[in-house]
Design an enzyme around this catalytic site. Structure first.
Site, PDB file in Angstrom:
ATOM      1  N   LYS A 170       8.676   9.276   4.246  1.00  0.00           N
ATOM      2  CA  LYS A 170       8.036   8.128   3.883  1.00  0.00           C
ATOM      3  C   LYS A 170       6.815   8.818   4.597  1.00  0.00           C
ATOM      4  O   LYS A 170       6.231   8.830   5.694  1.00  0.00           O
ATOM      5  CB  LYS A 170       8.720   7.563   5.494  1.00  0.00           C
ATOM      6  CG  LYS A 170       8.385   5.564   4.550  1.00  0.00           C
ATOM      7  CD  LYS A 170       6.526   5.671   5.253  1.00  0.00           C
ATOM      8  CE  LYS A 170       6.587   5.017   7.050  1.00  0.00           C
ATOM      9  NZ  LYS A 170       5.114   5.267   6.292  1.00  0.00           N
ATOM     10  N   CYS A 279      -4.746  17.124  15.053  1.00  0.00           N
ATOM     11  CA  CYS A 279      -4.244  17.296  16.255  1.00  0.00           C
ATOM     12  C   CYS A 279      -4.843  18.001  17.311  1.00  0.00           C
ATOM     13  O   CYS A 279      -4.213  18.201  18.149  1.00  0.00           O
ATOM     14  CB  CYS A 279      -2.316  16.953  16.064  1.00  0.00           C
ATOM     15  SG  CYS A 279      -1.687  17.783  14.748  1.00  0.00           S
ATOM     16  N   GLU A 371      -5.435  11.247  23.420  1.00  0.00           N
ATOM     17  CA  GLU A 371      -6.509  11.951  21.936  1.00  0.00           C
ATOM     18  C   GLU A 371      -7.111  10.422  20.945  1.00  0.00           C
ATOM     19  O   GLU A 371      -6.278   9.624  21.528  1.00  0.00           O
ATOM     20  CB  GLU A 371      -5.196  12.022  21.480  1.00  0.00           C
ATOM     21  CG  GLU A 371      -5.630  12.706  20.138  1.00  0.00           C
ATOM     22  CD  GLU A 371      -4.322  12.868  19.384  1.00  0.00           C
ATOM     23  OE1 GLU A 371      -2.856  12.233  18.739  1.00  0.00           O
ATOM     24  OE2 GLU A 371      -3.774  14.353  18.714  1.00  0.00           O
TER      25      GLU A 371
HETATM   26  P1  NAP Z   1       1.483   7.091  14.159  1.00  0.00           P
HETATM   27  O1  NAP Z   1       2.218   5.779  13.712  1.00  0.00           O
HETATM   28  O2  NAP Z   1       2.105   7.602  14.880  1.00  0.00           O
HETATM   29  O3  NAP Z   1       2.419   7.068  12.279  1.00  0.00           O
HETATM   30  C1  NAP Z   1       2.830   8.184  11.706  1.00  0.00           C
HETATM   31  C2  NAP Z   1       3.445   7.997  11.330  1.00  0.00           C
HETATM   32  O4  NAP Z   1       4.564   7.282  11.343  1.00  0.00           O
HETATM   33  C3  NAP Z   1       3.620   7.433   9.913  1.00  0.00           C
HETATM   34  O5  NAP Z   1       3.709   7.340   8.441  1.00  0.00           O
HETATM   35  C4  NAP Z   1       3.559   5.727  10.304  1.00  0.00           C
HETATM   36  O6  NAP Z   1       3.636   4.686   9.170  1.00  0.00           O
HETATM   37  C5  NAP Z   1       5.430   6.210  11.087  1.00  0.00           C
HETATM   38  N1  NAP Z   1       6.054   5.068  11.882  1.00  0.00           N
HETATM   39  C6  NAP Z   1       4.584   4.085  12.983  1.00  0.00           C
HETATM   40  N2  NAP Z   1       5.627   3.541  13.244  1.00  0.00           N
HETATM   41  C7  NAP Z   1       6.678   3.554  13.052  1.00  0.00           C
HETATM   42  C8  NAP Z   1       7.910   3.109  13.387  1.00  0.00           C
HETATM   43  N3  NAP Z   1       8.189   2.688  14.524  1.00  0.00           N
HETATM   44  N4  NAP Z   1       9.119   4.247  13.384  1.00  0.00           N
HETATM   45  C9  NAP Z   1       9.452   5.165  12.181  1.00  0.00           C
HETATM   46  N5  NAP Z   1       8.427   5.665  11.889  1.00  0.00           N
HETATM   47  C10 NAP Z   1       6.557   4.613  12.455  1.00  0.00           C
HETATM   48  O7  NAP Z   1      -0.232   7.420  13.883  1.00  0.00           O
HETATM   49  P2  NAP Z   1      -1.001   6.318  13.205  1.00  0.00           P
HETATM   50  O8  NAP Z   1      -0.913   5.047  13.928  1.00  0.00           O
HETATM   51  O9  NAP Z   1      -1.472   6.359  11.883  1.00  0.00           O
HETATM   52  O10 NAP Z   1      -2.218   6.664  14.492  1.00  0.00           O
HETATM   53  C11 NAP Z   1      -2.309   6.486  15.826  1.00  0.00           C
HETATM   54  C12 NAP Z   1      -2.690   7.884  16.694  1.00  0.00           C
HETATM   55  O11 NAP Z   1      -1.865   8.845  16.537  1.00  0.00           O
HETATM   56  C13 NAP Z   1      -4.276   8.758  16.465  1.00  0.00           C
HETATM   57  O12 NAP Z   1      -4.988   7.518  16.708  1.00  0.00           O
HETATM   58  C14 NAP Z   1      -3.428  10.110  16.069  1.00  0.00           C
HETATM   59  O13 NAP Z   1      -4.165   9.935  18.106  1.00  0.00           O
HETATM   60  C15 NAP Z   1      -2.184   9.909  16.356  1.00  0.00           C
HETATM   61  N6  NAP Z   1      -1.763  10.620  15.488  1.00  0.00           N
HETATM   62  C16 NAP Z   1      -1.187  11.967  15.441  1.00  0.00           C
HETATM   63  C17 NAP Z   1      -1.221  12.530  14.453  1.00  0.00           C
HETATM   64  C18 NAP Z   1      -0.948  14.532  15.092  1.00  0.00           C
HETATM   65  O14 NAP Z   1      -1.169  14.468  13.621  1.00  0.00           O
HETATM   66  N7  NAP Z   1      -0.469  14.565  15.629  1.00  0.00           N
HETATM   67  C19 NAP Z   1      -1.277  12.588  12.828  1.00  0.00           C
HETATM   68  C20 NAP Z   1      -1.517  11.117  13.159  1.00  0.00           C
HETATM   69  C21 NAP Z   1      -2.474  10.294  13.837  1.00  0.00           C
HETATM   70  P3  NAP Z   1       2.519   3.870   9.248  1.00  0.00           P
HETATM   71  O15 NAP Z   1       1.490   4.916   8.184  1.00  0.00           O
HETATM   72  O16 NAP Z   1       2.968   2.596   8.388  1.00  0.00           O
HETATM   73  O17 NAP Z   1       1.641   3.332  10.482  1.00  0.00           O
END
Ligand code: NAP
Ligand code: MG
Length: 464
Positions: A170, A279, A371
């Protein structure tokens, strides 16, 4: 942009279960470039069934044959690298040069490393009077973020396939087109039907259904700590394995003996790359008090080269742009001083943020603790080495970091005391075989290389 209107399940593109779609937006000009289906629990269920069905045969496939398929996958990624780079640029906004070298280039290295590891890894070991078999865990539910749309996928799928696992992916809703290209590559490489399956969709719907599905044996997640915590709880309740690669707030520690100009300019490049959406980025630069003013001047000169729209792309979406600008405002409100950039967006169109450098940041400020995930660097002042260590280790995260010193041994001695999963010594080069993953709240588990492979294996001991 070309997009599939179905899901890749059981070796073919199939219509989605529901009618909803997700609009894919180019963050540089805010234009909708494609639509992909928004998967439901039914799509996830079909994909997990396909993966379960394919598992026994793939698990029993000789490692050399699995290696050959992964090598074929790498070759397709090489052959289609221009298309991959253009797709990443269109949906993530990364400058094309970065998309070519990093977004399209690194996955080739990682896939290649797992083609080699699958062939050479010993899936059996002797311990005393036991033979230990290293067997695949089963069906993997992979949930990936948008920041490195192909790398994050390959860093999970390649080791899973090498281990003999089957996968349901996903991908992030913001970057589904790169994931669809990857599914095409899997198909072209001749992977058996059902070994890899793709369900595009929203996190709280498709992602949640995948994490909770009883047919999934291991959930491998990369993304935010907030969602990671939730996925860890869901997996824990079902006694499922889980790997979490979460956020970071890494320290770039410049010891007094270091080449200051080099350490500052590499540090700026590290944070500005991919618009700060990395990250492992070294978003806190730690400088000795006697060198602080010199470091600020060097940083101001270095950051001037990072022009939005040229070397620095936009952020992935409007929400992230607002979030990052909010952090910059918070930094100002808490008393940090701008050396470069600021909260104003540099252009009216496109989700750009000005490359920003803060001085007079103390370790407890929000911008030094949370972050930000944007092109924002905080420069902190330390009194002595103990103070530097306290600041470096003073967050809930521990993903990466850097240490600079004249003497490598001096830098290594400091790195040994850091609570973090990876440290670059004097600007050390990326190693696709080195384990990557977090201490503390940066996560659980490791990706890449043999350590990444072992995440997808479980042991069976035979006593003689
Ligand atoms: P996120 O919501 O954690 O997204 C990561 C993945 O998880 C996406 O595929 C997302 O789908 C999915 N997801 C979201 N809610 C979920 C749930 N309840 N159950 C299962 N899967 C779920 O991250 P984001 O909203 O894109 O970014 C927010 C923050 O996360 C960023 O500002 C950053 O601080 C952090 N981040 C960290 C990394 C890293 O590499 N460590 C990467 C990205 C972001 P959707 O795409 O539909 O939301
Ligand atoms: Mg999200």
């Amino acid at each position: 942009m070309k997009a599939h209107d179905g899901m890749y399940i059981g070796g073919q593109w199939r219509p989605a279960a529901g009618p909803d779609t997700i609009a894919v937006v180019n963050p540089a000009d805010e234009q909708v470039i494609a639509h992909v289906p928004a998967g439901t629990a039914d799509d996830v269920d079909a994909a997990v069934r396909a993966a379960r069905e394919a598992f026994p045969a793939w698990a029993a496939t000789p490692p050399a044959e699995r290696a050959a398929r992964i090598a074929a996958l790498r070759d397709v990624l090489v052959a289609r690298k221009d298309e991959i780079a253009e797709t990443v640029t269109a949906e993530l906004g990364a400058p094309l040069a970065l998309s070519r070298t990093v977004h399209a280039g690194v996955p080739v290295l990682v896939a290649g490393s797992y083609a080699e590891l699958a062939a050479s890894y010993s899936f059996e070991e002797r311990i005393g009077n036991s033979t230990v078999l290293l067997e695949p865990v089963g069906v993997v539910g992979a949930i990936t973020p948008w920041n490195y749309p192909l790398h994050q996928v390959v860093a999970k799928v390649a080791p899973a396939l090498a281990a003999g696992c089957t996968v349901v992916l996903k991908p992030a809703e913001d970057t589904p087109l790169t994931a669809q290209l990857f599914a095409e590559a899997i198909h072209e490489a001749g992977l058996p039907a059902g070994v890899f399956n793709l369900v595009t969709g929203l996190g709280p719907v498709a992602g949640q259904a995948l994490a909770a599905h009883e047919g999934v044996d291991l959930v491998s997640f990369t993304g935010s700590t907030a969602v990671g915590r939730q996925i860890g709880a869901t997996a824990g309740a079902a006694v499922k394995r889980v790997a979490l690669e979460l956020g970071g707030k890494s320290a770039n520690v410049i010891l007094p003996s270091a080449d200051l100009a080099k350490a500052v300019s590499v540090g700026i490049a590290n944070v500005m790359s991919n618009s700060g959406q990395t990250c492992s980025a070294w978003t806190r630069m730690l400088v000795h008090k006697n060198q602080y003013d010199e470091a600020l001047a060097l940083a101001a000169a270095a950051v001037a080269k990072y022009v939005p729209g040229e070397r620095v792309g936009p952020l992935v979406n409007a929400k992230q742009q607002q979030r990052v600008r909010g952090y910059i405002e918070k930094g100002l409100a808490e008393g940090a001083r701008l050396v470069a950039g600021g909260p104003e967006a540099p252009y009216e169109t496109g989700y750009y943020v000005s490359p920003t450098v803060f001085a007079d940041v103390t370790w407890d400020m929000t911008i030094a603790q949370e972050e930000i995930f944007g092109p924002v660097l905080s420069i902190l002042k330390y009194e002595d080495e103990e103070d530097a260590l306290r600041i470096a280790n003073g967050t809930v995260y521990g993903l990466a970091g850097a240490v600079w010193a004249a003497d490598e041994a001096e830098a290594v001695a400091f790195a040994r005391r850091m609570d973090t999963g990876q440290v670059d010594i004097n600007g050390g080069r990326f190693n696709p075989l080195a384990p990557f993953g977090g201490y503390k709240q940066s996560g659980v588990g490791r990706e890449l290389g043999p350590h990444g492979l072992s995440e997808y294996l479980q042991t069976k001991s035979l006593q003689f």
